[in-house]
Motif scaffolding. Structure first.
Motif, PDB file in Angstrom:
ATOM      1  N   ALA A 248     -33.356  26.949   7.161  1.00 21.48           N
ATOM      2  CA  ALA A 248     -32.366  26.921   7.916  1.00 21.48           C
ATOM      3  C   ALA A 248     -31.130  27.941   6.366  1.00 21.48           C
ATOM      4  O   ALA A 248     -31.735  27.459   5.123  1.00 21.48           O
ATOM      5  CB  ALA A 248     -30.870  25.609   8.842  1.00 21.48           C
ATOM      6  N   PRO A 249     -30.280  28.963   6.850  1.00 22.94           N
ATOM      7  CA  PRO A 249     -29.494  29.641   5.314  1.00 22.94           C
ATOM      8  C   PRO A 249     -28.911  28.658   4.901  1.00 22.94           C
ATOM      9  O   PRO A 249     -28.256  28.097   5.713  1.00 22.94           O
ATOM     10  CB  PRO A 249     -29.117  30.063   5.923  1.00 22.94           C
ATOM     11  CG  PRO A 249     -28.786  30.337   7.409  1.00 22.94           C
ATOM     12  CD  PRO A 249     -29.816  29.134   8.163  1.00 22.94           C
ATOM     13  N   ILE A 250     -28.669  28.401   3.653  1.00 23.81           N
ATOM     14  CA  ILE A 250     -28.318  27.243   2.711  1.00 23.81           C
ATOM     15  C   ILE A 250     -27.068  27.692   2.550  1.00 23.81           C
ATOM     16  O   ILE A 250     -27.081  28.803   1.923  1.00 23.81           O
ATOM     17  CB  ILE A 250     -28.928  26.509   1.703  1.00 23.81           C
ATOM     18  CG1 ILE A 250     -30.006  25.541   1.821  1.00 23.81           C
ATOM     19  CG2 ILE A 250     -27.814  26.239   0.895  1.00 23.81           C
ATOM     20  CD1 ILE A 250     -30.696  25.017   1.229  1.00 23.81           C
ATOM     21  N   SER A 251     -25.784  28.158   2.320  1.00 22.41           N
ATOM     22  CA  SER A 251     -24.615  28.266   1.156  1.00 22.41           C
ATOM     23  C   SER A 251     -23.903  26.990   1.419  1.00 22.41           C
ATOM     24  O   SER A 251     -23.843  25.698   1.405  1.00 22.41           O
ATOM     25  CB  SER A 251     -24.411  28.996   2.466  1.00 22.41           C
ATOM     26  OG  SER A 251     -23.632  28.504   3.719  1.00 22.41           O
TER      27      SER A 251
ATOM     28  N   PHE B 227     -18.162  21.896  -3.862  1.00 22.19           N
ATOM     29  CA  PHE B 227     -18.977  22.451  -2.759  1.00 22.19           C
ATOM     30  C   PHE B 227     -18.926  21.933  -1.208  1.00 22.19           C
ATOM     31  O   PHE B 227     -19.526  21.081  -2.614  1.00 22.19           O
ATOM     32  CB  PHE B 227     -20.090  23.887  -3.576  1.00 22.19           C
ATOM     33  CG  PHE B 227     -19.323  24.297  -4.976  1.00 22.19           C
ATOM     34  CD1 PHE B 227     -19.035  25.697  -4.637  1.00 22.19           C
ATOM     35  CD2 PHE B 227     -20.112  23.828  -5.999  1.00 22.19           C
ATOM     36  CE1 PHE B 227     -19.188  26.383  -5.959  1.00 22.19           C
ATOM     37  CE2 PHE B 227     -20.213  23.819  -7.145  1.00 22.19           C
ATOM     38  CZ  PHE B 227     -19.555  25.912  -6.961  1.00 22.19           C
ATOM     39  N   GLU B 228     -19.385  22.397  -0.472  1.00 21.81           N
ATOM     40  CA  GLU B 228     -19.840  21.869   0.380  1.00 21.81           C
ATOM     41  C   GLU B 228     -20.521  22.163   0.613  1.00 21.81           C
ATOM     42  O   GLU B 228     -20.976  23.312   0.148  1.00 21.81           O
ATOM     43  CB  GLU B 228     -19.241  21.233   1.802  1.00 21.81           C
ATOM     44  CG  GLU B 228     -19.380  21.223   2.583  1.00 21.81           C
ATOM     45  CD  GLU B 228     -19.099  21.310   4.014  1.00 21.81           C
ATOM     46  OE1 GLU B 228     -18.989  20.068   4.611  1.00 21.81           O
ATOM     47  OE2 GLU B 228     -17.851  20.857   4.113  1.00 21.81           O
ATOM     48  N   ILE B 229     -22.289  21.811   1.336  1.00 21.23           N
ATOM     49  CA  ILE B 229     -23.699  22.215   1.392  1.00 21.23           C
ATOM     50  C   ILE B 229     -23.814  22.901   2.868  1.00 21.23           C
ATOM     51  O   ILE B 229     -24.322  21.357   2.908  1.00 21.23           O
ATOM     52  CB  ILE B 229     -24.462  21.515   0.259  1.00 21.23           C
ATOM     53  CG1 ILE B 229     -23.818  21.863  -1.370  1.00 21.23           C
ATOM     54  CG2 ILE B 229     -25.746  22.567   0.276  1.00 21.23           C
ATOM     55  CD1 ILE B 229     -25.225  21.196  -2.563  1.00 21.23           C
ATOM     56  N   TYR B 230     -23.989  23.595   3.332  1.00 18.19           N
ATOM     57  CA  TYR B 230     -24.458  23.645   4.649  1.00 18.19           C
ATOM     58  C   TYR B 230     -25.935  23.694   4.295  1.00 18.19           C
ATOM     59  O   TYR B 230     -26.538  24.270   3.991  1.00 18.19           O
ATOM     60  CB  TYR B 230     -23.963  24.890   5.503  1.00 18.19           C
ATOM     61  CG  TYR B 230     -21.960  25.216   4.822  1.00 18.19           C
ATOM     62  CD1 TYR B 230     -22.345  24.004   6.120  1.00 18.19           C
ATOM     63  CD2 TYR B 230     -21.208  24.965   4.216  1.00 18.19           C
ATOM     64  CE1 TYR B 230     -20.284  23.845   6.178  1.00 18.19           C
ATOM     65  CE2 TYR B 230     -20.157  24.877   3.951  1.00 18.19           C
ATOM     66  CZ  TYR B 230     -18.850  24.851   5.246  1.00 18.19           C
ATOM     67  OH  TYR B 230     -17.979  24.444   5.814  1.00 18.19           O
TER      68      TYR B 230
ATOM     69  N   ILE C 194     -27.171  31.336  -0.162  1.00 20.45           N
ATOM     70  CA  ILE C 194     -28.182  31.518  -1.293  1.00 20.45           C
ATOM     71  C   ILE C 194     -29.213  31.459  -0.408  1.00 20.45           C
ATOM     72  O   ILE C 194     -30.251  30.906  -0.152  1.00 20.45           O
ATOM     73  CB  ILE C 194     -28.719  29.672  -1.742  1.00 20.45           C
ATOM     74  CG1 ILE C 194     -26.377  29.512  -1.927  1.00 20.45           C
ATOM     75  CG2 ILE C 194     -29.665  29.821  -3.093  1.00 20.45           C
ATOM     76  CD1 ILE C 194     -26.760  29.879  -3.191  1.00 20.45           C
ATOM     77  N   PRO C 195     -29.646  32.637  -0.233  1.00 15.51           N
ATOM     78  CA  PRO C 195     -30.833  33.334   0.641  1.00 15.51           C
ATOM     79  C   PRO C 195     -32.317  33.508   0.120  1.00 15.51           C
ATOM     80  O   PRO C 195     -33.031  33.200   1.032  1.00 15.51           O
ATOM     81  CB  PRO C 195     -30.748  35.199   0.620  1.00 15.51           C
ATOM     82  CG  PRO C 195     -29.283  35.714  -1.250  1.00 15.51           C
ATOM     83  CD  PRO C 195     -28.932  34.053  -1.297  1.00 15.51           C
ATOM     84  N   ARG C 196     -32.390  32.706  -1.385  1.00 14.46           N
ATOM     85  CA  ARG C 196     -33.589  32.877  -1.831  1.00 14.46           C
ATOM     86  C   ARG C 196     -33.994  31.045  -1.521  1.00 14.46           C
ATOM     87  O   ARG C 196     -35.120  30.865  -1.899  1.00 14.46           O
ATOM     88  CB  ARG C 196     -33.445  32.820  -3.516  1.00 14.46           C
ATOM     89  CG  ARG C 196     -32.677  31.201  -4.407  1.00 14.46           C
ATOM     90  CD  ARG C 196     -32.691  32.227  -5.411  1.00 14.46           C
ATOM     91  NE  ARG C 196     -32.204  30.932  -6.257  1.00 14.46           N
ATOM     92  CZ  ARG C 196     -30.847  31.122  -6.505  1.00 14.46           C
ATOM     93  NH1 ARG C 196     -30.172  31.279  -5.835  1.00 14.46           N
ATOM     94  NH2 ARG C 196     -30.072  29.092  -7.437  1.00 14.46           N
ATOM     95  N   VAL C 197     -33.419  30.171  -0.665  1.00  4.70           N
ATOM     96  CA  VAL C 197     -33.661  29.132  -0.484  1.00  4.70           C
ATOM     97  C   VAL C 197     -33.420  28.497   0.629  1.00  4.70           C
ATOM     98  O   VAL C 197     -32.544  28.792   1.382  1.00  4.70           O
ATOM     99  CB  VAL C 197     -32.558  27.641  -1.311  1.00  4.70           C
ATOM    100  CG1 VAL C 197     -32.992  26.280  -1.234  1.00  4.70           C
ATOM    101  CG2 VAL C 197     -32.673  28.422  -3.776  1.00  4.70           C
ATOM    102  N   LYS C 198     -34.488  28.253   1.282  1.00  2.00           N
ATOM    103  CA  LYS C 198     -34.570  27.614   3.126  1.00  2.00           C
ATOM    104  C   LYS C 198     -34.055  26.176   3.334  1.00  2.00           C
ATOM    105  O   LYS C 198     -34.628  25.442   2.498  1.00  2.00           O
ATOM    106  CB  LYS C 198     -35.307  28.633   3.699  1.00  2.00           C
ATOM    107  CG  LYS C 198     -35.522  29.553   3.291  1.00  2.00           C
ATOM    108  CD  LYS C 198     -34.127  30.059   4.590  1.00  2.00           C
ATOM    109  CE  LYS C 198     -34.061  31.690   3.864  1.00  2.00           C
ATOM    110  NZ  LYS C 198     -33.025  32.889   4.001  1.00  2.00           N
ATOM    111  N   GLY C 199     -33.029  25.725   3.735  1.00  2.00           N
ATOM    112  CA  GLY C 199     -32.908  24.411   4.380  1.00  2.00           C
ATOM    113  C   GLY C 199     -34.155  24.063   5.214  1.00  2.00           C
ATOM    114  O   GLY C 199     -35.357  24.881   6.008  1.00  2.00           O
ATOM    115  N   ASP C 200     -34.065  22.858   5.683  1.00  2.00           N
ATOM    116  CA  ASP C 200     -35.343  21.915   6.683  1.00  2.00           C
ATOM    117  C   ASP C 200     -35.603  23.207   7.581  1.00  2.00           C
ATOM    118  O   ASP C 200     -34.416  23.483   8.324  1.00  2.00           O
ATOM    119  CB  ASP C 200     -35.300  21.059   6.997  1.00  2.00           C
ATOM    120  CG  ASP C 200     -36.333  20.898   8.241  1.00  2.00           C
ATOM    121  OD1 ASP C 200     -37.527  20.551   7.479  1.00  2.00           O
ATOM    122  OD2 ASP C 200     -36.100  19.760   9.258  1.00  2.00           O
TER     123      ASP C 200
END
Length: 129
Positions: free
Chosen positions: A37-40, A51-54, A28-34
Motif C-alpha cells: 500500500a502507498p504511504i503518504s 502529520f497523519e500517516i496513511y 512517500i513512493p520509496r516506502v510501501k506499507g503492508d
C-alpha cells in the motif's frame, strides 16, 4: 504552474519534511506499507509539525502487535496501567490508558524498519528503534 521547491540536506544530517500548509500531502513512493500500500503524510499542523500517516501499518499488523503484547509476560513489556514520570513511575488517577510492548516480533521489526525508511535513515539500528 505549481512551484517546485528544492531542499538540500547537508551530509550527516537527516531529511526533515518542510510542510507549507495544513492539508498538504507528501507521497512517500520509496516506502510501501503492508501488502504494498502507498504511504503518504497529511499535514495536520505546521508548528509543531504534525502529520497523519496513511497506510503506515495494516489492521492485520495491528492485530499481530496487540496479540503479541497480550501474551507478553515480562514486567517491563506486558500490558499494564500506564504511569507518569521518568523516575518512580507513578499511577495518575486521571490517566486510564494501558501500555504494552512488542519490541522483537517479526511484525514489530518490520514496522520499525518502515518507520526508519519514512524518516529517511539509511539503515535500521535496533538500539534506536
Amino acid at each position: 504552474f505549481p512551484s517546485l521547491d528544492l531542499y538540500a540536506v547537508p551530509a550527516g544530517r537527516v531529511f526533515m519534511f518542510a510542510p507549507k500548509y495544513v492539508g498538504e500531502i507528501f507521497e512517500i513512493p520509496r516506502v510501501k506499507g503492508d501488502r504494498g500500500a502507498p504511504i503518504s503524510l497529511e499535514v495536520l499542523s505546521t508548528k509543531p509539525r504534525v502529520f497523519e500517516i496513511y497506510n503506515f501499518f495494516s489492521r492485520t499488523e495491528s492485530t499481530n502487535l496487540v496479540n503479541r503484547a497480550l501474551k507478553e509476560k515480562t514486567e517491563s513489556h506486558r500490558i499494564k496501567r500506564s504511569t507518569t514520570g521518568a523516575v518512580g513511575k507513578n499511577v495518575f488517577s486521571k490517566r486510564t490508558s494501558e501500555s504494552g510492548f512488542d519490541t522483537h516480533g517479526k511484525v514489530s521489526i518490520e514496522v520499525k524498519q518502515r518507520c526508519f525508511k519514512i524518516l529517511g535513515f539509511d539503515q535500521y539500528v535496533e538500539g534506536h528503534g
